[in-house]
Design a protein around this motif. Sequence first.
Motif, PDB file in Angstrom:
ATOM      1  N   GLU A   1      -1.609   5.655   3.096  1.00  0.00           N
ATOM      2  CA  GLU A   1      -2.734   4.782   3.424  1.00  0.00           C
ATOM      3  C   GLU A   1      -2.419   3.927   4.649  1.00  0.00           C
ATOM      4  OE1 GLU A   1      -4.643   2.605   0.359  1.00  0.00           O
ATOM      5  OE2 GLU A   1      -4.416   4.192  -1.138  1.00  0.00           O
TER       6      GLU A   1
ATOM      7  N   MET B   1     -12.046   4.977   4.351  1.00  0.00           N
ATOM      8  CA  MET B   1     -10.724   4.913   3.744  1.00  0.00           C
ATOM      9  C   MET B   1     -10.487   3.568   3.076  1.00  0.00           C
ATOM     10  SD  MET B   1      -7.570   3.430   4.741  1.00  0.00           S
ATOM     11  CE  MET B   1      -6.342   3.282   3.444  1.00  0.00           C
TER      12      MET B   1
ATOM     13  N   VAL C   1      -9.117   8.472   0.813  1.00  0.00           N
ATOM     14  CA  VAL C   1      -8.121   8.280   1.869  1.00  0.00           C
ATOM     15  C   VAL C   1      -8.030   9.520   2.758  1.00  0.00           C
ATOM     16  CG1 VAL C   1      -5.652   7.993   2.332  1.00  0.00           C
ATOM     17  CG2 VAL C   1      -6.766   6.575   0.600  1.00  0.00           C
TER      18      VAL C   1
ATOM     19  N   PRO D   1      -2.382  10.653  -2.300  1.00  0.00           N
ATOM     20  CA  PRO D   1      -3.568  10.131  -1.599  1.00  0.00           C
ATOM     21  C   PRO D   1      -4.853  10.493  -2.339  1.00  0.00           C
ATOM     22  CG  PRO D   1      -2.090  11.245  -0.069  1.00  0.00           C
ATOM     23  CD  PRO D   1      -1.592  11.556  -1.443  1.00  0.00           C
TER      24      PRO D   1
ATOM     25  N   LEU E   1       0.832  -1.201   0.000  1.00  0.00           N
ATOM     26  CA  LEU E   1       0.000   0.000   0.000  1.00  0.00           C
ATOM     27  C   LEU E   1       0.870   1.256   0.000  1.00  0.00           C
ATOM     28  CD1 LEU E   1      -2.663  -0.940   2.729  1.00  0.00           C
ATOM     29  CD2 LEU E   1      -3.023  -0.904   0.256  1.00  0.00           C
TER      30      LEU E   1
ATOM     31  N   ILE F   1      -5.219  -4.034   3.199  1.00  0.00           N
ATOM     32  CA  ILE F   1      -5.957  -3.129   4.082  1.00  0.00           C
ATOM     33  C   ILE F   1      -6.362  -3.852   5.357  1.00  0.00           C
ATOM     34  CG2 ILE F   1      -8.067  -1.773   4.313  1.00  0.00           C
ATOM     35  CD1 ILE F   1      -7.873  -1.156   1.336  1.00  0.00           C
TER      36      ILE F   1
END
Length: 298
Positions: free
Chosen positions: A107, A149, A274, A270, A103, A161
């Motif tokens: 993030e 997000m 986010v 971003p 990522l 994530i």
Amino acid sequence: MTQAAALPAAAASDDTRRAIGCFVLAIFLFAGMDTLIKYLSSGYPVAQLMFARSLVAVVLVGGISVARGGWGGMRTRRPVAHVFRSLAGLLSMGCFFYAFKHLPLAEVYVLSFAGPLFITALSMPLLGEPVGWRRWAAVLVGFGGVVVMARPEADAPLLPIVVGVAAAFFYALAMIAVRGLSRTESNTAIVVYLLLTTTVVSGVAAIPDWVQPGGFDLGLMLLVGTLGGAAQVLMTQAFRLGRAAVVAPFEYTGMIWATLLGFLVFGDVPTPTVLAGAGIIIASGLYILYRETLRRGD
């Protein structure tokens, strides 16, 4: 009466400024370390990077701690609690390193801000600390920010994530364990036993997939550990000089460094989603900190 209140006004103010300066510099060094980890993760397994980070840090932090206070600071009456804290810290580090690999930096930092939310949610069942409805509401709003997000794009993988959220969860478990350990254990023991555990476990785990680094990459790995160790020392000094309620909000400066370094090094920008999630999580975290400050009368 707090320690700062017992000092002359000028001295208390100077200590607060130094505390904030140490903390902001620590967050910047951690961001630099995380940038190097993400850069190196394209060619090296996560376990090997964890080993490099932990080995150099334990030598640096352990050496400084022993030089200052001798070996007495390593004494412990609660080895089992250290094992729990160290395993939680190990899992948190491993999950964060995996998330950095897959990522953008910013993030991962947004996901890491869920840590204080988990701490608040877990403090009642694990520590028996009361959590009022206002802080519960802030926790729910904050987790709503995580959902905002984490809402993946059509082609975005969800696993990194989820792993990033797990990293924040294990971080919260580690911090709750630190709360309990700090009543009887020294800062030296708490930090060094963690680093010893991550060094040994990650070193063993790295053996099957070890990639021999070249001279340049080896230098970067040494720099990773050095930055992490220096940041840990600065953070400890910051909380020694200033109250947590004053210092802790500056953790969110990490979002600035992560966004800037992510753009300069990797070209990451971003997304609005986010940034929106970050705003919600940060606002929730600051409100929880505010309520905690009122409760403790700081």
